[in-house]
Design a protein around this motif. Structure first.
Motif: not given
Length: 201
Positions: A190-194, A172-176
């Motif tokens: 800006l990334k969240v990995f799961g 997922k790419v975050l907004d900030k």
């Protein structure tokens, strides 16, 4: 993995959170254990968060709101939540006393930066993840982008153990950016990995 999937995994289940960040997760666990390093201040902070972030299904609408406007996590009456100090790799007796069969869902939140402890983290996961159907969810952002490959090495260690399977389920790419860091690949901030970890069948 969608929120619906996570709710399905946690409904009527025993849940272990490794790292003290469960309060942003979907609710429904029968028994929830939140662990962190056994420092009194850390555990006290988790207890504070528990007190101020959780609500009962019987609470009125006004009491379900936090002061900042966010909504509290609502747990069913049958749920119990524990805050426990635990060092990765240590004997799991304190955790298994609460849930002797292990935990159906283990949530590991932003822990992979601690590269020297990957082996200990895996050891604790294998101690506490219920067999045969327990699921571990590992979420992280590479806050030190130049060490991203070392973060990912945790999953190599998991695979090499020969007992567990790894599947990426979130990118997922975050907004900030959550934490500013001028070094390394800025896009990774800006990334969240799961990732999902399960026992091999």
């Amino acid at each position: 993995m969608t929120e619906e999937d996570l709710n399905h995994n946690s409904d009527s289940s025993d849940v272990e959170d490794v790292g003290g960040g469960l309060f942003d997760e979907p609710d429904g666990g029968r028994t929830v254990v939140i662990t962190d390093y056994p420092d009194p201040d850390l555990i006290q902070n988790i207890e504070y968060n528990k007190l101020h972030s959780l609500a009962s299904v019987d609470d009125d609408e006004a009491s379900l709101q936090n002061e900042d406007g966010t909504r509290k996590v609502v747990l069913p009456k049958s749920s119990t939540i524990h805050c426990t100090g635990y060092i990765w790799g240590a004997p799991p007796d304190p955790l298994l006393e609460i849930s002797p069969g292990g935990y159906d869902l283990c949530i590991l939140s932003d822990l992979l930066f601690n590269h020297s402890q990957h082996e200990a983290l895996l050891k604790s996961l294998k101690f506490t993840l219920a067999k045969p159907d327990g699921v571990a969810l590992v979420f992280f952002t590479p806050h030190r982008p130049w060490l991203y490959e070392k973060d990912l090495n945790f999953f190599n260690i998991v695979r090499e153990s020969g007992e567990l399977e790894v599947e990426q389920v979130v990118d997922k790419v975050l907004d900030k950016v959550m934490l500013e860091e001028p070094r390394g690949d800025q896009s990774l901030l800006l990334k969240v990995f799961g990732y999902k970890i399960t026992w091999k069948k």
